[in-house]
Enzyme design. Sequence first.
Site: not given
Ligand code: 5GP
Length: 113
Positions: A92, A99
């Site tokens: 996911g 992160h």
């Molecule tokens: P992943 O799905 O890769 O584990 O999590 C990525 C996270 O980054 C998601 O929860 C999404 O909401 C967050 N996210 C994506 N783009 C941005 C952004 O431009 N700013 C911030 N603050 N969060 C972001």
Amino acid sequence: MKDCIFCKIVAGEIPSTPLYADDELYAFNDINPKAPTHVLVIPTEHVDGVAALDERPELLGRLMSRAVKLARELGLEEAGYRLVINQGEDGGQSVGHVHVHLLGGRPLNWPPG
Ligand code: 5GP
Ligand code: ZN
């Protein structure tokens, strides 16, 4: 890294709400929070994902340690919280810059979907 949104956040090219910053790590609020507290902790240098940190336990450790400290500072320790690292497509991961998600402030379902 060019075209990486989290590198742009570190560089200040995309605005974010900072919760912690030093030379190595940055923490900010997730733009689409899945819980009352939803913080992302990242290394300031570009790293694709946790799979690229297997030989870098110091950085991986400091990433997790910072998430734990933030959870404490945000008052989540007593009620509890969750730390999540998504890796790759099935994991996911939607942003290709490693992160740690810090989630808390409500009971969280287990297992996640
Ligand atoms: P992943 O799905 O890769 O584990 O999590 C990525 C996270 O980054 C998601 O929860 C999404 O909401 C967050 N996210 C994506 N783009 C941005 C952004 O431009 N700013 C911030 N603050 N969060 C972001
Ligand atoms: Zn990046």
